[in-house]
Design an enzyme around this catalytic site. Structure first.
Site, short mmCIF file in Angstrom:
data_model
loop_
_atom_site.label_atom_id
_atom_site.label_comp_id
_atom_site.label_asym_id
_atom_site.label_seq_id
_atom_site.Cartn_x
_atom_site.Cartn_y
_atom_site.Cartn_z
N LYS A 112 47.34 43.84 36.28
CA LYS A 112 48.15 42.59 35.86
C LYS A 112 48.56 42.46 34.31
O LYS A 112 49.66 41.78 33.97
CB LYS A 112 47.26 41.44 35.92
CG LYS A 112 46.78 41.16 37.25
CD LYS A 112 46.39 39.65 37.71
CE LYS A 112 46.46 39.72 39.34
NZ LYS A 112 46.40 38.56 39.83
N LYS A 195 48.56 45.66 48.25
CA LYS A 195 48.16 44.57 49.14
C LYS A 195 48.73 43.60 49.18
O LYS A 195 49.62 43.12 48.42
CB LYS A 195 46.50 44.53 48.44
CG LYS A 195 46.64 43.68 47.19
CD LYS A 195 45.29 42.82 46.58
CE LYS A 195 45.66 41.85 45.54
NZ LYS A 195 44.70 40.96 45.40
N LYS A 198 49.85 36.82 46.62
CA LYS A 198 50.16 35.77 46.46
C LYS A 198 51.55 35.82 45.40
O LYS A 198 52.54 35.02 45.29
CB LYS A 198 49.36 34.84 45.73
CG LYS A 198 48.33 34.27 46.58
CD LYS A 198 47.29 33.49 45.65
CE LYS A 198 46.01 32.94 46.21
NZ LYS A 198 44.80 32.66 45.29
P1 ATP Z 1 46.92 37.30 43.28
O1 ATP Z 1 47.51 38.12 44.36
O2 ATP Z 1 47.69 36.36 42.79
O3 ATP Z 1 45.95 38.32 42.23
P2 ATP Z 1 44.61 36.98 44.88
O4 ATP Z 1 44.97 36.54 46.52
O5 ATP Z 1 44.27 38.47 44.93
O6 ATP Z 1 45.71 36.83 43.99
P3 ATP Z 1 42.24 35.21 45.09
O7 ATP Z 1 43.17 34.10 45.64
O8 ATP Z 1 41.47 34.74 43.77
O9 ATP Z 1 43.30 36.21 44.46
O10 ATP Z 1 41.20 35.89 46.17
C1 ATP Z 1 40.48 35.34 47.03
C2 ATP Z 1 39.92 36.25 47.77
O11 ATP Z 1 40.80 36.89 48.63
C3 ATP Z 1 39.07 37.48 46.85
O12 ATP Z 1 37.99 37.68 47.69
C4 ATP Z 1 40.04 38.73 47.10
O13 ATP Z 1 39.38 39.96 47.27
C5 ATP Z 1 40.71 38.50 48.66
N1 ATP Z 1 42.22 39.16 48.75
C6 ATP Z 1 43.19 38.87 47.91
N2 ATP Z 1 44.20 39.58 48.54
C7 ATP Z 1 43.59 40.35 49.60
C8 ATP Z 1 44.06 41.10 50.64
N3 ATP Z 1 45.39 41.52 50.53
N4 ATP Z 1 43.58 41.65 51.70
C9 ATP Z 1 42.27 41.04 51.97
N5 ATP Z 1 41.42 40.41 50.94
C10 ATP Z 1 42.38 39.80 49.85
#
Ligand code: ATP
Ligand code: LTN
Length: 330
Positions: A112, A195, A198
């Protein structure tokens, strides 16, 4: 006594199917056997720039999503992190026990901060894993259900808890990560080496839980595929189709073997059509529920108030114990 589960989602946008499959779905199952705390981690969201009006809307969107996917406020404690000031308080106390080098090795920080360079990265972004450790340790958490990307942060939480216990005496329970075998890393539909996120700029690689049916259809049909034909599960050699198969597996419950048998002789187009169909059928009732909850912010506030009432005394007691051990209490 039931064991305790803690997890959280940042209100940085509407959750996507990566969040849903990697984390939220497990949370619903765990409610049966554990004492669960599900938090909207807004103090974490502000480690990157946020528009205040949007952030407030997204907090409600996450609350609505938690309820829509099946988190039951009668069984679980659903609350907003910034309501319980002990999260930031314990975060500070633990920061004094953390070394700069330990945090600079965290991969989420490294990823990040790449955009701005480390000189301009926020101190909050750097200290983020300490706040996450505080979230978990406040409630004597045993299990933390998360996606694979959070593994390193949970290991750090265990490390910090152990260091504190050794220095000041037994205070914190050491938590364990709960990470699924398949689906803990749902990849972008446009680039299966990244991955699903968002923060995907075009949005084409990410299916949001509120995407309309036609949008889901389009995104799946336009998902990239691998250079070799055939529907078979091999994340190394066929990352794109294996990712689509993981999504199919989670939505239908079919094993990889069954998916291979059913689609073995067929082309990518047929498989994508089937995937779009099952995904739309699965997500559309969730979307309807999210929209219904969003129309009733009073109800969402009431649920978050009740969550606060349950979480706050536990957090307060833990912080008092920590301060006492550190010599801060009068
Ligand atoms: P950003 O992409 O903005 O960093 P994020 O989606 O990774 O956000 P959170 O919204 O806090 O962050 O994630 C919530 C949960 O979703 C966490 O447990 C994270 O490990 C899981 N997660 C996030 N992206 C994935 C993915 N692509 N596949 C599986 N699990 C995910
Ligand atoms: N860091 C996590 C979100 C998060 C979290 C937590 C997850 C903050 N505090 C406590 C589990 C437990 C993320 O970026 N997804």
């Amino acid at each position: 006594m039931k064991e305790t589960v803690f997890s959280g989602v940042k209100p940085t946008s509407i959750p996507h199917i990566g969040n849903y499959i990697g984390a939220l779905r497990q949370w619903v199952e765990l409610q049966k056997d554990y004492n669960c705390y599900y938090c909207i981690v807004d103090d974490h969201a502000i480690t990157v720039p946020q528009d205040p009006k949007m952030l407030r809307e997204q907090i409600y969107a996450i609350a609505a999503t938690y309820l829509a996917v099946g988190i039951d406020p009668k069984k679980s404690t659903l609350f907003l992190q910034s309501d319980v000031a002990q999260h930031t308080e314990l975060g500070w106390l633990l920061m004094t026990q953390t070394k700069m080098g330990e945090l600079s090795r965290m991969t989420q920080y490294k990823d990040k901060s790449k955009k701005t360079g480390s000189e301009s990265a926020g101190v909050g972004l750097f200290a983020y894993p300490v706040l996450m450790a505080a979230d978990i340790l406040l409630y004597d958490t045993n299990k933390v259900p998360v996606g694979h990307d959070q593994m390193q942060h949970i290991e750090f939480t265990r490390f910090l808890a152990r260091r504190f216990n050794e220095k000041f005496g037994q205070t914190f329970v050491l938590p364990q990560p709960l990470i699924q075998k398949v689906g803990a890393r749902i990849m972008s539909l446009k680039d299966p080496s990244k991955k699903m996120s968002k923060s995907d700029e075009s949005g084409a690689g990410t299916i949001m839980l509120t995407d309309e049916d036609d949008v889901i259809q389009k995104k799946i049909m336009r998902a990239v595929t691998d250079s070799t034909a055939g529907i078979s599960y091999d994340p190394e050699k066929k990352p794109a189709v294996s990712n689509l198969m993981s999504i199919y597996h989670h939505v239908t419950g079919d094993t990889m073997k069954k998916i291979e048998d059913d689609f073995g002789g067929k082309g990518y187009g047929d498989f994508k059509k089937a995937l779009a169909e099952v995904l739309i059928a699965h997500l559309s009732p969730i979307r309807t529920k999210i929209n219904e909850y969003l129309k009733n912010p009073k109800e969402l506030n009431k649920i978050l108030d009740e969550g606060f009432e349950k979480a706050h005394p536990i957090a307060e007691k833990k912080v008092r114990a920590v301060k006492d051990k550190m010599g801060l209490a009068r």
